[in-house]
Each structure stands twice: as structure tokens, then as C-alpha cells.
Design a protein around this motif. Structure first.
Motif, PDB file in Angstrom:
ATOM      1  N   ASN A  31       0.826  -1.208   0.000  1.00 23.03           N
ATOM      2  CA  ASN A  31       0.000   0.000   0.000  1.00 23.03           C
ATOM      3  C   ASN A  31       0.863   1.262   0.000  1.00 23.03           C
ATOM      4  O   ASN A  31       0.547   2.245  -0.685  1.00 23.03           O
ATOM      5  CB  ASN A  31      -0.927   0.008   1.217  1.00 23.03           C
ATOM      6  CG  ASN A  31      -1.964  -1.092   1.151  1.00 23.03           C
ATOM      7  OD1 ASN A  31      -2.192  -1.686   0.097  1.00 23.03           O
ATOM      8  ND2 ASN A  31      -2.607  -1.370   2.271  1.00 23.03           N
ATOM      9  N   ARG A  32       1.953   1.233   0.764  1.00 24.38           N
ATOM     10  CA  ARG A  32       2.837   2.415   0.797  1.00 24.38           C
ATOM     11  C   ARG A  32       3.498   2.635  -0.566  1.00 24.38           C
ATOM     12  O   ARG A  32       3.620   3.771  -1.033  1.00 24.38           O
ATOM     13  CB  ARG A  32       3.886   2.243   1.896  1.00 24.38           C
ATOM     14  CG  ARG A  32       3.309   2.330   3.310  1.00 24.38           C
ATOM     15  CD  ARG A  32       4.418   2.439   4.350  1.00 24.38           C
ATOM     16  NE  ARG A  32       5.132   1.175   4.506  1.00 24.38           N
ATOM     17  CZ  ARG A  32       4.834   0.257   5.411  1.00 24.38           C
ATOM     18  NH1 ARG A  32       3.816   0.448   6.246  1.00 24.38           N
ATOM     19  NH2 ARG A  32       5.538  -0.857   5.517  1.00 24.38           N
ATOM     20  N   PHE A  33       3.923   1.558  -1.222  1.00 26.18           N
ATOM     21  CA  PHE A  33       4.514   1.694  -2.554  1.00 26.18           C
ATOM     22  C   PHE A  33       3.472   2.167  -3.572  1.00 26.18           C
ATOM     23  O   PHE A  33       3.778   2.969  -4.461  1.00 26.18           O
ATOM     24  CB  PHE A  33       5.130   0.373  -3.003  1.00 26.18           C
ATOM     25  CG  PHE A  33       6.506   0.131  -2.454  1.00 26.18           C
ATOM     26  CD1 PHE A  33       7.563   0.953  -2.817  1.00 26.18           C
ATOM     27  CD2 PHE A  33       6.744  -0.902  -1.569  1.00 26.18           C
ATOM     28  CE1 PHE A  33       8.834   0.738  -2.308  1.00 26.18           C
ATOM     29  CE2 PHE A  33       8.023  -1.119  -1.051  1.00 26.18           C
ATOM     30  CZ  PHE A  33       9.067  -0.293  -1.423  1.00 26.18           C
ATOM     31  N   ASP A  34       2.241   1.685  -3.458  1.00 21.73           N
ATOM     32  CA  ASP A  34       1.186   2.140  -4.359  1.00 21.73           C
ATOM     33  C   ASP A  34       0.922   3.632  -4.179  1.00 21.73           C
ATOM     34  O   ASP A  34       0.647   4.353  -5.145  1.00 21.73           O
ATOM     35  CB  ASP A  34      -0.097   1.353  -4.115  1.00 21.73           C
ATOM     36  CG  ASP A  34      -0.095  -0.010  -4.786  1.00 21.73           C
ATOM     37  OD1 ASP A  34       0.754  -0.209  -5.675  1.00 21.73           O
ATOM     38  OD2 ASP A  34      -0.918  -0.865  -4.427  1.00 21.73           O
ATOM     39  N   ALA A  35       0.979   4.099  -2.925  1.00 16.55           N
ATOM     40  CA  ALA A  35       0.795   5.529  -2.683  1.00 16.55           C
ATOM     41  C   ALA A  35       1.897   6.332  -3.362  1.00 16.55           C
ATOM     42  O   ALA A  35       1.630   7.387  -3.983  1.00 16.55           O
ATOM     43  CB  ALA A  35       0.775   5.807  -1.177  1.00 16.55           C
ATOM     44  N   LEU A  96      -8.619  15.387  -0.639  1.00 20.11           N
ATOM     45  CA  LEU A  96      -8.759  14.242   0.260  1.00 20.11           C
ATOM     46  C   LEU A  96      -7.478  14.008   1.061  1.00 20.11           C
ATOM     47  O   LEU A  96      -6.840  12.960   0.950  1.00 20.11           O
ATOM     48  CB  LEU A  96      -9.122  12.989  -0.544  1.00 20.11           C
ATOM     49  CG  LEU A  96     -10.472  13.028  -1.263  1.00 20.11           C
ATOM     50  CD1 LEU A  96     -10.553  11.928  -2.316  1.00 20.11           C
ATOM     51  CD2 LEU A  96     -11.614  12.896  -0.268  1.00 20.11           C
ATOM     52  N   PRO A  97      -7.074  14.960   1.890  1.00 17.65           N
ATOM     53  CA  PRO A  97      -5.826  14.792   2.642  1.00 17.65           C
ATOM     54  C   PRO A  97      -5.863  13.652   3.654  1.00 17.65           C
ATOM     55  O   PRO A  97      -4.852  13.002   3.904  1.00 17.65           O
ATOM     56  CB  PRO A  97      -5.650  16.150   3.336  1.00 17.65           C
ATOM     57  CG  PRO A  97      -7.024  16.717   3.425  1.00 17.65           C
ATOM     58  CD  PRO A  97      -7.737  16.255   2.189  1.00 17.65           C
ATOM     59  N   LEU A  98      -7.035  13.386   4.251  1.00 20.35           N
ATOM     60  CA  LEU A  98      -7.114  12.305   5.237  1.00 20.35           C
ATOM     61  C   LEU A  98      -6.988  10.942   4.559  1.00 20.35           C
ATOM     62  O   LEU A  98      -6.292  10.053   5.057  1.00 20.35           O
ATOM     63  CB  LEU A  98      -8.438  12.383   5.996  1.00 20.35           C
ATOM     64  CG  LEU A  98      -8.714  13.687   6.745  1.00 20.35           C
ATOM     65  CD1 LEU A  98     -10.055  13.605   7.457  1.00 20.35           C
ATOM     66  CD2 LEU A  98      -7.604  13.994   7.726  1.00 20.35           C
ATOM     67  N   LEU A  99      -7.649  10.778   3.435  1.00 20.07           N
ATOM     68  CA  LEU A  99      -7.514   9.536   2.682  1.00 20.07           C
ATOM     69  C   LEU A  99      -6.084   9.368   2.182  1.00 20.07           C
ATOM     70  O   LEU A  99      -5.532   8.268   2.203  1.00 20.07           O
ATOM     71  CB  LEU A  99      -8.492   9.526   1.512  1.00 20.07           C
ATOM     72  CG  LEU A  99      -8.547   8.254   0.660  1.00 20.07           C
ATOM     73  CD1 LEU A  99      -8.935   7.047   1.515  1.00 20.07           C
ATOM     74  CD2 LEU A  99      -9.520   8.418  -0.496  1.00 20.07           C
ATOM     75  N   ASN A 100      -5.477  10.462   1.757  1.00 13.63           N
ATOM     76  CA  ASN A 100      -4.094  10.409   1.310  1.00 13.63           C
ATOM     77  C   ASN A 100      -3.165   9.984   2.450  1.00 13.63           C
ATOM     78  O   ASN A 100      -2.227   9.201   2.254  1.00 13.63           O
ATOM     79  CB  ASN A 100      -3.670  11.766   0.758  1.00 13.63           C
ATOM     80  CG  ASN A 100      -2.231  11.767   0.272  1.00 13.63           C
ATOM     81  OD1 ASN A 100      -1.804  10.880  -0.449  1.00 13.63           O
ATOM     82  ND2 ASN A 100      -1.473  12.771   0.694  1.00 13.63           N
ATOM     83  N   ALA A 101      -3.420  10.489   3.650  1.00 16.25           N
ATOM     84  CA  ALA A 101      -2.581  10.131   4.795  1.00 16.25           C
ATOM     85  C   ALA A 101      -2.707   8.648   5.129  1.00 16.25           C
ATOM     86  O   ALA A 101      -1.710   7.965   5.387  1.00 16.25           O
ATOM     87  CB  ALA A 101      -2.969  10.979   6.005  1.00 16.25           C
ATOM     88  N   PHE A 103      -3.596   6.278   3.054  1.00 16.25           N
ATOM     89  CA  PHE A 103      -2.986   5.565   1.938  1.00 16.25           C
ATOM     90  C   PHE A 103      -1.469   5.563   2.072  1.00 16.25           C
ATOM     91  O   PHE A 103      -0.803   4.532   1.942  1.00 16.25           O
ATOM     92  CB  PHE A 103      -3.425   6.235   0.635  1.00 16.25           C
ATOM     93  CG  PHE A 103      -3.079   5.488  -0.623  1.00 16.25           C
ATOM     94  CD1 PHE A 103      -2.869   4.120  -0.617  1.00 16.25           C
ATOM     95  CD2 PHE A 103      -2.978   6.165  -1.828  1.00 16.25           C
ATOM     96  CE1 PHE A 103      -2.562   3.435  -1.789  1.00 16.25           C
ATOM     97  CE2 PHE A 103      -2.671   5.496  -2.999  1.00 16.25           C
ATOM     98  CZ  PHE A 103      -2.462   4.136  -2.980  1.00 16.25           C
ATOM     99  N   THR A 104      -0.906   6.717   2.362  1.00 12.40           N
ATOM    100  CA  THR A 104       0.545   6.841   2.491  1.00 12.40           C
ATOM    101  C   THR A 104       1.079   5.992   3.639  1.00 12.40           C
ATOM    102  O   THR A 104       2.182   5.438   3.564  1.00 12.40           O
ATOM    103  CB  THR A 104       0.931   8.312   2.698  1.00 12.40           C
ATOM    104  OG1 THR A 104       0.405   9.092   1.617  1.00 12.40           O
ATOM    105  CG2 THR A 104       2.436   8.488   2.750  1.00 12.40           C
ATOM    106  N   ALA A 105       0.298   5.868   4.711  1.00 11.86           N
ATOM    107  CA  ALA A 105       0.720   5.075   5.866  1.00 11.86           C
ATOM    108  C   ALA A 105       0.525   3.575   5.652  1.00 11.86           C
ATOM    109  O   ALA A 105       0.928   2.777   6.494  1.00 11.86           O
ATOM    110  CB  ALA A 105      -0.035   5.515   7.108  1.00 11.86           C
ATOM    111  N   PRO A 638      -0.827  12.301  11.387  1.00 11.39           N
ATOM    112  CA  PRO A 638      -1.801  11.569  12.212  1.00 11.39           C
ATOM    113  C   PRO A 638      -1.366  10.158  12.556  1.00 11.39           C
ATOM    114  O   PRO A 638      -2.005   9.512  13.373  1.00 11.39           O
ATOM    115  CB  PRO A 638      -3.046  11.537  11.308  1.00 11.39           C
ATOM    116  CG  PRO A 638      -2.492  11.554   9.924  1.00 11.39           C
ATOM    117  CD  PRO A 638      -1.240  12.414   9.989  1.00 11.39           C
ATOM    118  N   PHE A 639      -0.314   9.646  11.946  1.00  6.38           N
ATOM    119  CA  PHE A 639       0.073   8.253  12.191  1.00  6.38           C
ATOM    120  C   PHE A 639       1.469   8.196  12.798  1.00  6.38           C
ATOM    121  O   PHE A 639       2.298   9.024  12.488  1.00  6.38           O
ATOM    122  CB  PHE A 639       0.043   7.430  10.896  1.00  6.38           C
ATOM    123  CG  PHE A 639      -1.311   7.412  10.255  1.00  6.38           C
ATOM    124  CD1 PHE A 639      -1.620   8.293   9.234  1.00  6.38           C
ATOM    125  CD2 PHE A 639      -2.272   6.538  10.701  1.00  6.38           C
ATOM    126  CE1 PHE A 639      -2.871   8.285   8.648  1.00  6.38           C
ATOM    127  CE2 PHE A 639      -3.519   6.516  10.124  1.00  6.38           C
ATOM    128  CZ  PHE A 639      -3.812   7.409   9.094  1.00  6.38           C
TER     129      PHE A 639
END
Length: 639
Positions: A31-35, A96-101, A103-105, A638-639
């Protein structure tokens, strides 16, 4: 078995539990690589757009085309898929910053992110801001299909008029029927239509499949295809191919298609126009509240009576001091001493004769009891079917306050339950390990293996999907399973056929449960704890409308955090005062170009024919975006 060589590969994992843990960590890494992939794809578009503007080009579509083919080639994708990846990155960055966060995590995968974006890209900025945190919470627990339904439900609950208009656009743009040749003598006929029409179509297919006898040699798929062909030929039955001289359906005259019942669940508040919470079909598909009211006015009703009761937010032991070394066991048989069946029969007979009788022994110390914090609807009774009464005409929008944090409250509640189970594993045995649901005497029909029609309907209303975690099979297509097995030799001792001991399971999860690889236990008010032989513990929940959390009743906001955006470009100059309103914030709504903030490129706007004016607006937009990035970069992750 895959094994690593001597080249520094991963170590060989021997146990199933270790493999499951490794898969979970791999999921997060993927998931992190996909982000990163999505971020790079959108950054490539941004670089191309900037280069086009600096070269004085009039058309930014060239930059979009070039970026699309670049991404398609680099990722080995089709151009359509590459465009989707770029669009997902654009929506994540701008709205969508929360969804991005998340996803990135690595907490959410690309499919769930793309599903959420595919719905919310049509919403206005205020709607996205209102429902994003709930959508992220839903994405952390739902598969893409149910997630799409959940996001549409959130949108309808927030602004039904906007959601209705968006669905009309989607229906107009995507409704079609087309044929796709496979090249192997078969063709795919794809029909894209509304949810209700699709449900009616599938119901008709199932009707026609039932017109052949059980000896027909064709598979279910072949029969469904034959049913579709029969519909195209205006036929009311399929010709049976059993080859028997005395076929049970031979010579039977089949009349026109009967009117089929399409089941939908809706609260009384929706019928009265007091709530905009979307009703759902039996499989969880949300319906437009206004459309549902129209359907309900010309339908037959079956009312399910419910009662609000207290939900467990925590558990304790009746006598914590007596907890022994066996508390780590998750075997249902060791959770409590069984109630003697003879004592139970004697007690029930005494109660039936009007005598007080001696109550049967209660479970041994250590059986969990409930503490109070929130409430749930307990399904009590289903009424007969009757014609709908006249509904009042709603002349004003729903006045009930909307709660946009149910999924966040649910995730927090499930996390609390998992923490309590980790501290006290016996809680995973459920609140009624005997399978009697807290009843001293078996209710009517409880000692019969097959549940009554009313009990089956209440169970499927309680659980709209298979109760296994992550499964999206509609309960209508599931088998009703006794969580505590039914004892055919002595039904009094085994699990009873009651709502509190039944749950829908798809064929696969039913087999896994029967083989004891996964074991369920029903906890307080419908939550189901699952234990696997690899050591995992998961909790699934009943239908959303049946649980109300204290945080929702009190209006408590659950902080979902904000996403940390990508690094600033070094070439972008920043003002000394980042908190001061930017030129874009001050003038864009005045100029009537606010909708272009979320488009792929500001340069594609048709604000005027003057190239210099368009380039100036683009520069102001880039300055605004850089300042917004700088503001968000200063916020804690947030993470």
C-alpha cells in the motif's frame, strides 16, 4: 514451498501464523509503494503542465496527454488506467488529505482509495470535507463494493439533493447495453442500469432458472445464460434438458412472470420524512430516500419491531479474583460450567405450571457481564405483510441532526473490544457460550434445527452480509449457521435456533467454520468475535442502523487527524506570512472559477481568450497551492 536462496532473500517462514503476520506486513508495504506510485504519477502531470505554461503553449491538453502516455509506459498500464491513476492522485492532493494520509501510511489499499475517489470526485468541496473522515474509516473495514455503497450513503445523508443529481449524471453517462466478443465462441452482454432495475432483472433470471427440474445437467451459469436468452425471446420458461420421459416440469404451462418482491430496509423516520438516511436493499445497496418513499407508498410492508437496549462498551468478570490460569484458553467449552439439561427442563415445566421453581445454575465465575455506554436496537418481532398506509407529505427537509462519525465510532468500539479480548481471551467465547441467548426456557421453534421464517428474517435484518470479517456476500445468498452447533441428539443441550445464536455465512466461510479453522462467537448485541487457528482475532458488526454509539448521541467529534502532504517544490517562492489569505483564496470565488481548483489543470479553464490572463491565473494558482502545502506541512502527522 517458496524458499529463499543465498542471495539475502526473506527467511523461510514455517508456521501458518507467521505467514499470516508476514502477509499483513506485506500488505502495508504494498500500500505504501502504491501511494508513492500515485504521487509520482500526479507529480509527473504537474511537471508537464508547468513546462507547457513556461513554453507559452496555449493548450494544456498536450501536457495531460504526454503525462498519460508517460505513466502508461512506465507502469505498463493502458492509457485509461493511467488516466485513472493520475486522477486519483489529483483528488488525493487537492481534496482528500485524510484519505491520502491513510494511503501513504499503508492502512488503505489502492482499490479502496480509487473506489472512494470514484464517488467523491463528483461531490462539491463542502460535501467532501464533511464526509471524508467517515469515508476513510469505512475504507479501513470494508471491501470496495460495500465501501462504494457506504460512501454514497454518507453523501445522501449529508446532502440528498446533490447526491441525487450526481447519480442522475452517472446514470445518463453510463447506462448502456453492449456486446463484447470473447473469441472462443462466447460473447459477454454487459448491462449497466439502475440498482432497482438490476435487482428486478436478476430476480427474473432466478425465476426462469427455477422452471427446469433438478435433473437438468447444466451448470447454474449455463441456466442463467439460458434464462437471459428466454427473456430476449419473450419466453416464460426454459426448456428442461434432463432427458427423462417423466420430467416433473414437462407439459407445464408457465404463465407471465409474477410480480417479485424486492426487499428494502428503511427506518420509520425515513418514511415520515424526518431523516435522510438512505434505505438499503437486502444486499446493502443504498437507495435515494425520496425514491424509497415512493416505492413504499405502493408496496406491502412488514414492520420489524425493535427495542433500544444498552450496548456493552466494556466487560468485567463476575469475580475477577477467581480468574485462574485457564483464562488464556479460547475454547468455548471451558468458558463456563454447562447448565444441566434436566434442571433446565424441570425449571421450564415448573414455570409453565405457575410454580416459581429453582432457577438452573448460572454460568461459573469468569463469564463476562456487560458495562454500559451505548445503545443498540434489538430485533423483537416481524409483523404480517399488509398494504401500505397513506404516508404524510413532507414539506420541509429532514430536521434530525446528522451524525457523520458512525464508522469512526465503530472502528474505535471494535478496537476497544479487541483490546479487552487480548487482556481476557475468554471474552472471545461470547456472552452466551451455551447458545441459548440468555433464555431460561427455549422460545417457540428453538429446538427445531431449521429456524422459522420469522427468525430467519430477523437474522437477515440483523446482518445484511455474511458475518465473517470482510465478506460482502449478501445474507439472502448465505446459509443460516448455528454459532453454537445444534445438538440433534439432545436439542436442549446444544445451541438453539434463535436470533441470538444464528448468523448468515456464505458457503466458503461456513465450510471453514465447520472445519474449525475459524470459530465465531456472538458477543453483546450482535457483534461477532472470530478466532482463527493462526491466532488472529477479528470482530464483525451488525447492520449500521442497529447500533448507536454514545459519541454519536452526544455529538462528540472523533479526531481523524490530517494528512501530511508531499514535499514542497524548491522553486516555489513562499511569503513570510503563511497564514495570510492568498490571492487565490481572496479572488477565485469572486471571479467564478472556484470549481477549477479541483480540475487536473487550471490552464484548461475557459475563463477567457486572453492567453496572458490564463497564464497569470495559473501562476496565482501555483502560488496558492504551494502556500497551502506549507501550512499543512507544519501540522503533525496523524500516524
Amino acid at each position: 514451498m517458496f524458499e529463499s536462496g543465498d542471495s539475502g532473500g526473506p527467511a523461510v517462514v514455517q508456521s501458518a501464523a507467521a505467514l499470516v503476520a508476514a502477509l499483513d506486513e506485506t500488505r502495508r508495504a504494498v500500500n505504501r509503494f502504491d501511494a508513492q506510485r500515485v504521487h509520482y504519477a500526479y507529480d509527473l502531470l504537474d511537471v508537464r503542465l508547468t513546462a507547457e505554461l513556461e513554453s507559452g503553449s496555449r493548450c494544456a491538453q498536450s501536457a495531460a496527454r504526454t503525462a498519460t502516455v508517460d505513466v502508461a509506459e512506465a507502469l505498463r498500464l493502458s492509457q485509461d488506467v493511467a488516466m485513472t491513476v493520475i486522477e486519483v492522485g489529483e483528488q488525493l492532493w487537492h481534496r482528500l488529505p485524510l484519505l491520502n494520509a491513510a494511503f501513504t501510511a499503508g492502512e488503505v489499499d489502492y482499490r479502496r482509495v480509487a473506489t472512494t475517489v470514484s464517488v467523491l470526485k463528483r461531490a462539491c468541496d463542502s460535501t467532501v470535507a464533511a464526509v471524508e473522515a467517515e469515508a476513510v474509516a469505512a475504507a479501513q473495514s470494508k471491501t470496495p463494493g460495500p465501501l462504494r455503497d457506504a460512501v454514497w450513503s454518507l453523501w445522501f445523508d449529508h446532502d440528498p439533493d446533490e447526491a441525487r443529481a450526481a447519480q442522475e449524471v452517472v446514470r445518463k453517462d453510463n447506462s448502456r447495453v453492449y456486446r463484447r466478443k470473447r473469441g472462443d465462441g462466447l460473447s459477454d452482454v454487459v448491462i449497466t442500469t439502475g440498482d432497482l432495475a438490476a435487482q428486478e432483472f436478476m430476480d427474473r433470471i432466478e425465476q426462469l432458472v427455477g422452471t427446469v427440474c433438478t435433473n437438468d445437467p447444466r451448470s447454474k451459469g449455463e441456466l442463467q445464460a439460458a434464462a437471459a436468452t428466454a427473456m430476449a425471446r419473450d419466453q416464460n420458461a426454459i426448456e428442461c434438458r434432463c432427458g427423462l420421459d417423466e420430467c416433473p416440469v414437462a407439459g407445464l404451462e408457465v404463465g407471465p412472470a409474477p410480480v417479485r418482491r424486492i426487499a428494502a430496509y428503511m427506518d420509520i423516520e425515513v418514511l415520515l420524512g424526518l431523516s435522510s438516511t438512505p434505505p438499503t436493499l437486502a444486499d446493502g445497496t443504498p437507495l435515494d430516500p425520496e425514491v424509497a418513499r415512493v416505492l413504499a407508498a405502493d408496496a406491502r410492508w412488514q414492520i420489524i419491531l425493535t427495542e433500544m437496549r444498552t450496548v456493552a462498551a466494556g466487560y468485567r468478570r463476575d469475580n475477577p479474583a477467581e480468574a485462574d490460569a485457564d483464562s488464556d484458553s479460547v475454547d468455548a467449552e471451558s468458558a463456563s460450567e454447562p447448565i444441566d439439561a434436566d434442571d433446565l427442563v424441570e425449571h421450564c415445566e415448573s414455570a409453565a405450571d405457575g410454580e416459581s421453581g429453582t432457577p438452573p445454575p448460572r454460568p461459573a465465575p469468569g463469564v463476562p457481564t456487560r458495562l454500559t455506554s451505548c445503545r443498540a436496537r434489538v430485533l423483537l418481532h416481524r409483523s404480517r405483510s399488509y398494504t401500505a398506509p397513506t404516508l404524510p407529505v413532507s414539506s420541509s427537509p429532514p430536521m434530525r441532526p446528522k451524525a457523520h462519525y458512525w464508522f469512526r465510532a465503530l472502528n474505535r468500539h471494535v478496537a476497544d473490544l479487541l483490546a479487552q479480548i487480548a487482556a481476557n481471551p475468554s471474552l472471545a467465547n461470547g456472552v452466551h457460550p451455551d447458545g441459548h441467548g440468555g433464555h431460561l426456557c427455549p422460545p417457540k421453534g428453538a429446538l427445531t434445527y431449521a429456524p422459522s421464517a420469522e427468525v430467519a428474517a430477523l437474522v437477515r435484518a440483523r446482518y445484511r452480509k455474511c458475518v465473517a470479517p470482510g465478506c460482502s456476500t449478501p445474507s439472502e445468498r448465505c446459509q443460516l449457521d448455528h454459532t453454537v452447533p445444534f445438538d440433534h441428539d439432545d436439542p436442549m443441550r446444544g445451541g438453539w435456533s434463535i436470533v441470538e445464536n444464528l448468523g448468515p455465512l456464505c458457503v466458503t466461510h461456513h465450510q471453514v467454520k465447520t472445519e474449525r479453522h475459524w470459530l465465531p462467537a456472538i458477543m453483546a448485541d450482535g457483534f461477532v468475535a472470530w478466532r482463527t487457528d493462526t491466532g488472529l482475532i477479528r470482530v464483525s458488526a451488525p447492520a449500521p442502523g442497529l447500533i448507536t454509539f454514545a459519541s454519536m448521541a452526544l455529538g462528540e467529534e472523533i479526531d481523524a487527524g490530517r494528512g501530511k502532504p508531499w514535499p514542497l517544490r524548491a522553486s516555489t517562492p513562499l511569503p513570510a506570512d503563511l497564514d495570510a489569505p492568498t490571492w487565490w483564496e481572496h479572488y477565485h470565488s469572486m471571479l467564478g472559477i472556484d470549481r477549477w481548483v479541483t480540475e487536473t489543470a487550471i490552464a484548461t479553464m475557459r475563463y477567457g481568450p486572453d492567453r496572458d490572463a490564463a497564464r497569470a491565473l495559473r501562476v496565482k494558482y501555483l502560488e496558492h497551492r504551494a502556500i497551502v502545502r506549507a501550512r499543512r506541512a507544519a501540522e503533525p502527522a496523524p500516524f
